[in-house]
Design a protein around this motif. Structure first.
Motif, mmCIF file in Angstrom:
data_model
loop_
_atom_site.group_PDB
_atom_site.id
_atom_site.type_symbol
_atom_site.label_atom_id
_atom_site.label_comp_id
_atom_site.label_asym_id
_atom_site.label_seq_id
_atom_site.Cartn_x
_atom_site.Cartn_y
_atom_site.Cartn_z
ATOM 1 N N TYR A 424 0.838 -1.193 0.000
ATOM 2 C CA TYR A 424 0.000 0.000 0.000
ATOM 3 C C TYR A 424 0.875 1.245 0.000
ATOM 4 O O TYR A 424 1.814 1.350 0.789
ATOM 5 N N PHE A 425 0.563 2.193 -0.885
ATOM 6 C CA PHE A 425 1.267 3.476 -0.958
ATOM 7 C C PHE A 425 0.358 4.556 -0.355
ATOM 8 O O PHE A 425 -0.660 4.928 -0.948
ATOM 9 N N PRO A 426 0.689 5.072 0.840
ATOM 10 C CA PRO A 426 -0.216 6.003 1.536
ATOM 11 C C PRO A 426 -0.518 7.282 0.754
ATOM 12 O O PRO A 426 -1.590 7.871 0.943
ATOM 13 N N ARG A 427 0.390 7.732 -0.096
ATOM 14 C CA ARG A 427 0.161 8.982 -0.819
ATOM 15 C C ARG A 427 -0.545 8.779 -2.157
ATOM 16 O O ARG A 427 -0.718 9.736 -2.919
ATOM 17 N N THR A 428 -0.930 7.565 -2.443
ATOM 18 C CA THR A 428 -1.637 7.261 -3.688
ATOM 19 C C THR A 428 -3.093 6.967 -3.367
ATOM 20 O O THR A 428 -3.399 6.268 -2.394
ATOM 21 N N ALA A 429 -3.986 7.511 -4.172
ATOM 22 C CA ALA A 429 -5.422 7.377 -3.903
ATOM 23 C C ALA A 429 -5.856 5.924 -3.923
ATOM 24 O O ALA A 429 -5.388 5.121 -4.738
ATOM 25 N N LEU A 430 -6.763 5.591 -3.024
ATOM 26 C CA LEU A 430 -7.369 4.268 -2.970
ATOM 27 C C LEU A 430 -8.676 4.259 -3.762
ATOM 28 O O LEU A 430 -9.298 5.304 -3.970
ATOM 29 N N PRO A 431 -9.130 3.095 -4.191
ATOM 30 C CA PRO A 431 -10.459 3.012 -4.801
ATOM 31 C C PRO A 431 -11.547 3.229 -3.758
ATOM 32 O O PRO A 431 -11.295 3.150 -2.550
ATOM 33 N N GLU A 432 -12.754 3.497 -4.221
ATOM 34 C CA GLU A 432 -13.875 3.582 -3.285
ATOM 35 C C GLU A 432 -14.122 2.204 -2.681
ATOM 36 O O GLU A 432 -14.042 1.190 -3.366
ATOM 37 N N TYR A 433 -14.433 2.176 -1.389
ATOM 38 C CA TYR A 433 -14.676 0.893 -0.736
ATOM 39 C C TYR A 433 -15.627 1.078 0.431
ATOM 40 O O TYR A 433 -15.779 2.177 0.983
ATOM 41 N N THR A 434 -16.272 -0.021 0.797
ATOM 42 C CA THR A 434 -17.096 -0.053 2.005
ATOM 43 C C THR A 434 -16.386 -0.793 3.134
ATOM 44 O O THR A 434 -16.695 -0.574 4.305
ATOM 45 N N GLU A 435 -15.471 -1.702 2.768
ATOM 46 C CA GLU A 435 -14.631 -2.415 3.729
ATOM 47 C C GLU A 435 -13.239 -2.515 3.113
ATOM 48 O O GLU A 435 -13.104 -2.646 1.896
ATOM 49 N N ARG A 436 -12.234 -2.503 3.954
ATOM 50 C CA ARG A 436 -10.866 -2.656 3.453
ATOM 51 C C ARG A 436 -9.998 -3.231 4.563
ATOM 52 O O ARG A 436 -10.136 -2.858 5.730
ATOM 53 N N MET A 437 -9.104 -4.145 4.191
ATOM 54 C CA MET A 437 -8.253 -4.783 5.180
ATOM 55 C C MET A 437 -6.927 -5.168 4.533
ATOM 56 O O MET A 437 -6.889 -5.644 3.400
ATOM 57 N N LEU A 438 -5.834 -4.925 5.252
ATOM 58 C CA LEU A 438 -4.536 -5.471 4.871
ATOM 59 C C LEU A 438 -4.331 -6.746 5.667
ATOM 60 O O LEU A 438 -4.380 -6.732 6.904
ATOM 61 N N LEU A 439 -4.090 -7.856 4.974
ATOM 62 C CA LEU A 439 -4.100 -9.180 5.596
ATOM 63 C C LEU A 439 -2.716 -9.775 5.758
ATOM 64 O O LEU A 439 -2.566 -10.881 6.265
ATOM 65 N N ALA A 440 -1.697 -9.068 5.305
ATOM 66 C CA ALA A 440 -0.304 -9.442 5.567
ATOM 67 C C ALA A 440 0.533 -8.180 5.499
ATOM 68 O O ALA A 440 0.259 -7.271 4.703
ATOM 69 N N HIS A 441 1.537 -8.118 6.354
ATOM 70 C CA HIS A 441 2.505 -7.010 6.354
ATOM 71 C C HIS A 441 3.856 -7.656 6.637
ATOM 72 O O HIS A 441 4.150 -8.040 7.775
ATOM 73 N N SER A 442 4.670 -7.781 5.578
ATOM 74 C CA SER A 442 5.839 -8.653 5.631
ATOM 75 C C SER A 442 7.111 -7.892 5.319
ATOM 76 O O SER A 442 7.320 -7.462 4.177
ATOM 77 N N PRO A 443 7.996 -7.705 6.290
ATOM 78 C CA PRO A 443 9.252 -6.998 6.027
ATOM 79 C C PRO A 443 10.228 -7.856 5.226
ATOM 80 O O PRO A 443 10.272 -9.075 5.370
ATOM 81 N N TYR A 444 11.008 -7.197 4.364
ATOM 82 C CA TYR A 444 12.083 -7.879 3.645
ATOM 83 C C TYR A 444 13.092 -6.823 3.204
ATOM 84 O O TYR A 444 12.795 -5.614 3.190
ATOM 85 N N GLU A 445 14.290 -7.268 2.854
ATOM 86 C CA GLU A 445 15.320 -6.366 2.343
ATOM 87 C C GLU A 445 15.289 -6.378 0.820
ATOM 88 O O GLU A 445 15.260 -7.437 0.197
ATOM 89 N N ASP A 446 15.294 -5.180 0.220
ATOM 90 C CA ASP A 446 15.310 -5.107 -1.235
ATOM 91 C C ASP A 446 16.735 -5.298 -1.762
ATOM 92 O O ASP A 446 17.659 -5.611 -1.006
ATOM 93 N N GLY A 447 16.924 -5.106 -3.058
ATOM 94 C CA GLY A 447 18.215 -5.355 -3.676
ATOM 95 C C GLY A 447 19.321 -4.452 -3.195
ATOM 96 O O GLY A 447 20.509 -4.778 -3.346
ATOM 97 N N THR A 448 18.975 -3.320 -2.600
ATOM 98 C CA THR A 448 19.979 -2.392 -2.077
ATOM 99 C C THR A 448 20.284 -2.644 -0.610
ATOM 100 O O THR A 448 21.136 -1.960 -0.032
ATOM 101 N N GLY A 449 19.569 -3.578 0.004
ATOM 102 C CA GLY A 449 19.740 -3.838 1.430
ATOM 103 C C GLY A 449 18.830 -3.022 2.317
ATOM 104 O O GLY A 449 18.859 -3.163 3.540
ATOM 105 N N ALA A 450 17.991 -2.154 1.715
ATOM 106 C CA ALA A 450 17.062 -1.336 2.501
ATOM 107 C C ALA A 450 15.867 -2.178 2.949
ATOM 108 O O ALA A 450 15.407 -3.062 2.224
ATOM 109 N N LEU A 451 15.363 -1.896 4.128
ATOM 110 C CA LEU A 451 14.210 -2.613 4.656
ATOM 111 C C LEU A 451 12.933 -2.045 4.066
ATOM 112 O O LEU A 451 12.699 -0.836 4.098
#
Length: 512
Positions: A424-451
């Motif tokens: 999810y990108f907080p600064r990008t508009a979401l679609p219209e919804y009546t319910e919304r849920m994030l069902l996984a939030h998974s940390p990982y390191e990208d190719g540069t080593g950033a979290l």
């Protein structure tokens, strides 16, 4: 030209520069040899790791002691390549309804007879069932492909065989296996569309498959939307790649698209679970050959990165009508493409995408740069590649999606964040919804080593349609890929599709 270079080209994943830990996936006819248990005559399943037969391990599972005997190997067919072009082919249309015909264009080097065995992907022993076999056909060496800049097309090849599809054939994903008399083999995928509606419409990503196709992968003429070759056989990057690619050509290497296994994993599982499926390709959605509002849900089972405007509008129209959308991969709807007729006038046989080459207003071909971020439909959008598979971390475990899976809050599902990831990108508009849920939030390191992190999203549109985005390449393989199956993902997917289709099933038994 060194043998190492040829092997590198033939590998596909290296040549395309794609970090996909799953690739094409296990298919029963892709083994080079038959393997038998010594002294028993028992044919081993195609997915068994031979190292395990010799007393090693397959993943974390050791095979039973009675299977530690060495295997006897029988000679089998060899996969064709784009250097020798022993046998290669494509179809004049990638999808057809029962009662229609599929025209094959095949080149055979040296000229000799060949056979076409047609398989259907599904809930069969080995993952595919043989449906029919052609008579012996006369193969010829076709003309070299035509090139215009970086665009390669084989529309100048003669037709080799017409397969008439009986009206009684089941709709589905099919693969034609081409085999020469001297034992070389290649593959041609096609789809038999569903003339009647079903609960779920499975949309196979043939547009994205073609974007990755580097045929001929020979160090000279082949080009995809990612790569081309320089005069020394070196692999050039995106800035020198094709802008236009043709559907009138075989797929590189063994003839199956990169990422095709993601779709096949879902198909095998869904058919075994008994879901009512219809089948179509992305270009069918684009051309209006299927009406997405006739279904309870559209399922996009594989990597589906390239979308036309017409495809997106069809999905939006379906959502507004109350048809749910299920996206089981990541990096969906990232690039905007257009389709055009071939030089012979056949519709939708050329695909154009200028990618990062700016238009008159300085914009790339990214949907988000063109003012319509993919998050506006998916609920999340592409975040980046995942260098090494990482656990998916469950969030909101009390939600009905995770019901009866056994997954608890913050539980880790090993290896479920892999290949590429969305969030999810907080600064990008979401679609219209009546319910919304994030069902996984998974940390990982990208190719540069950033979290960074991956997220799985589900929302309900005002129409009542559900829109699910897994946010990872690893979701479909977890349904039916040997060595990658996760029963929690299987049950979560069943919960989702049951909710979409209105199907009921008994609750899973509790722990004993």
């Amino acid at each position: 030209m060194s043998l190492d270079q040829i092997r590198r080209w033939d590998s596909g994943a290296l040549a395309h520069g794609v970090n996909d830990p799953f690739g094409q996936g296990p298919l029963p006819w892709l083994r080079e040899r038959e393997h038998y248990l010594e002294g028993s005559g028992q044919l081993l399943p195609w997915y068994v790791d031979l190292a395990a037969i010799d007393g090693g391990r397959t993943g974390t599972r050791t095979l039973p002691a009675q299977r530690t005997a060495r295997s006897r190997r029988e000679p089998g067919p060899h996969n064709a390549d784009d250097v020798g072009l022993q046998i290669k082919g494509y179809t004049a249309c990638s999808s057809v309804e029962p009662g229609g015909a599929v025209d094959f264009h095949v080149t055979v080097n040296p000229a000799q007879q060949f056979l076409v065995d047609v398989y259907r992907i599904g809930a069969y022993d080995g993952g595919a069932g043989q449906i029919t076999t052609s008579p012996r056909l006369s193969g010829i060496v076709q003309c070299p492909p035509l090139t215009a800049g970086r665009t390669v097309s084989c529309h100048n090849w003669w037709q080799s065989w017409r397969l008439q599809i009986p009206t009684l054939w089941r709709p589905g994903a099919y693969v034609a296996v081409l085999t020469t008399a001297d034992g070389y083999r290649s593959h041609v995928p096609f789809t038999v569309r569903s003339p009647e509606p079903a609960d779920l419409l499975l949309v196979l990503p043939d547009v994205t498959w073609q974007a990755y196709n580097l045929y001929p992968e020979n160090g000279r003429t082949g080009a995809s939307l990612y790569h081309a070759w320089d005069e020394h056989g070196g692999l050039l990057g995106e800035e020198s790649a094709a802008v236009t690619v043709s559907f009138d050509r075989p797929y590189a290497g063994a003839g199956l698209p990169l990422h095709v296994g993601h779709a096949y994993d879902f198909i095998r599982w869904a058919e075994r679970e008994g879901y009512d499926l219809a089948y179509a390709g992305a270009r069918d959605l684009h051309a209006g050959r299927v009406d997405p509002t006739r279904y309870r849900g559209l399922v996009f089972p594989g990597h589906d990165e390239y979308w036309t405007v017409a495809m997106r509008r069809a999905a939006e129209r379906a959502r507004a009508h109350g048809t749910s959308l299920v996206f089981l991969s990541a990096n969906t709807m990232y690039w905007q493409v257009s389709l055009a007729p071939s030089p012979s006038g056949a519709p939708d046989r050329l695909m154009m995408c200028r990618k990062r080459r700016p238009d008159a207003r300085g914009r790339s071909a990214l949907w988000r740069d063109l003012g319509e971020p993919e998050q506006g439909l998916l609920g999340v959008q592409y975040a980046g590649r995942v260098p090494e598979p990482c656990p998916m971390v469950v969030r909101n475990a009390g939600h009905w999606l995770w019901q009866d899976t056994g997954a608890g809050e913050n539980d880790e599902l090993p290896g479920l964040v892999a290949g590429e990831a969305d969030r999810y990108f907080p600064r990008t508009a979401l679609p219209e919804y009546t319910e919304r849920m994030l069902l996984a939030h998974s940390p990982y390191e990208d190719g540069t080593g950033a979290l960074t992190h991956q997220e799985t999203s589900l929302y309900r549109a005002p129409s009542g349609a559900y829109v699910f985005a897994s946010g990872t390449f690893a979701w479909s393989p977890a349904l039916d890929r040997p060595g990658h199956v996760d029963r929690r993902v299987q049950r979560a997917t069943a919960n989702l599709l049951d909710r979409v289709t209105g199907r009921t099933r008994p609750a899973a038994p509790g722990p004993r």
